[in-house]
Design a protein around this motif. Structure first.
Motif, short mmCIF file in Angstrom:
data_model
loop_
_atom_site.label_atom_id
_atom_site.label_comp_id
_atom_site.label_asym_id
_atom_site.label_seq_id
_atom_site.Cartn_x
_atom_site.Cartn_y
_atom_site.Cartn_z
N ILE A 92 -8.10 0.52 14.17
CA ILE A 92 -7.72 1.93 14.27
C ILE A 92 -6.34 2.06 14.90
N ILE A 93 -6.06 1.30 15.95
CA ILE A 93 -4.75 1.34 16.60
C ILE A 93 -3.67 0.91 15.62
N TYR A 94 -3.91 -0.12 14.83
CA TYR A 94 -2.92 -0.57 13.86
C TYR A 94 -2.67 0.49 12.79
N ALA A 95 -3.72 1.15 12.35
CA ALA A 95 -3.56 2.18 11.32
C ALA A 95 -2.78 3.38 11.85
N ILE A 96 -2.94 3.70 13.12
CA ILE A 96 -2.22 4.83 13.69
C ILE A 96 -0.77 4.47 13.97
N ALA A 97 -0.53 3.32 14.55
CA ALA A 97 0.81 2.95 15.00
C ALA A 97 1.45 1.92 14.07
N ASP A 98 1.31 2.09 12.79
CA ASP A 98 1.92 1.17 11.84
C ASP A 98 3.42 1.43 11.77
N PRO A 99 4.25 0.52 12.26
CA PRO A 99 5.69 0.79 12.29
C PRO A 99 6.34 0.71 10.91
N TYR A 100 5.68 0.10 9.94
CA TYR A 100 6.27 -0.07 8.62
C TYR A 100 5.81 0.99 7.61
N ARG A 101 5.01 1.92 8.05
CA ARG A 101 4.51 2.95 7.14
C ARG A 101 5.65 3.77 6.54
N ALA A 102 6.63 4.15 7.35
CA ALA A 102 7.75 4.96 6.86
C ALA A 102 8.59 4.17 5.87
N LEU A 103 8.75 2.87 6.10
CA LEU A 103 9.53 2.06 5.18
C LEU A 103 8.86 1.91 3.82
N ARG A 104 7.54 1.86 3.81
CA ARG A 104 6.84 1.71 2.54
C ARG A 104 6.80 2.99 1.73
N HIS A 105 6.91 4.14 2.39
CA HIS A 105 6.76 5.41 1.68
C HIS A 105 8.08 6.12 1.39
N THR A 106 9.17 5.65 1.95
CA THR A 106 10.47 6.27 1.65
C THR A 106 11.30 5.28 0.85
N PRO A 107 11.94 5.74 -0.20
CA PRO A 107 12.76 4.82 -1.00
C PRO A 107 14.02 4.42 -0.24
N LEU A 108 14.36 3.14 -0.34
CA LEU A 108 15.57 2.64 0.29
C LEU A 108 16.73 2.76 -0.68
N ALA A 109 17.89 3.03 -0.15
CA ALA A 109 19.08 3.13 -0.98
C ALA A 109 20.00 1.98 -0.63
N LEU A 110 20.28 1.12 -1.59
CA LEU A 110 21.15 -0.03 -1.38
C LEU A 110 22.48 0.19 -2.08
#
Length: 129
Positions: free
Chosen positions: A22-40
């Motif tokens: 539960i703690i990992y699911a709440i405080a997942d630091p990579y969640r934003a990176l997986r859901h926002t497209p990166l611009a290279l």
């Protein structure tokens, strides 16, 4: 008393694993990176593509070596045990577990690298607006 201690150990380990999940699911630091497209930038994209094409065969070989080590550790090592000499059988099983552990490490590490490269390369290139 032994039954209640065993039951307590089982319940506490179950509670700890669900709490950490539960703690990992709440405080997942990579969640934003997986859901926002990166611009290279185009330069970064060509450099990343070059690195990926250079490293992909090596990473795939390491991945297949990991799969082979897991297969040797879990499938071949138990077949080599003869049940005549307990010490030799224990050493064979221990060696099989070491092979399987090393193979699992290789699979997880190289699979993560391949997934990262693929995820970075599937993003949209940065365009000037």
């Amino acid at each position: 008393i032994a039954c209640s201690a065993s039951r307590w150990l089982h319940c506490s380990s179950l509670a700890f694993s669900s709490f950490s999940g539960i703690i990992y699911a709440i405080a997942d630091p990579y969640r934003a990176l997986r859901h926002t497209p990166l611009a290279l930038t185009p330069d970064a994209r060509t450099e990343l593509t070059g690195r990926f094409t250079d490293e992909q065969p090596k990473l795939q070989r390491l991945l297949f070596c990991g799969i082979f080590l897991v297969g040797v550790g879990f499938c071949l090592a138990p077949l080599l045990a003869t049940n005549d000499q307990p010490l030799t059988d224990d050493l064979i099983f221990a060696g099989g577990m070491i092979f399987a552990g090393a193979g699992a490490y290789l699979c997880i590490y190289t699979g993560g690298l391949l997934r990262t490269y693929r995820q970075l390369l599937e993003t949209e290139p940065l365009t000037k607006e």
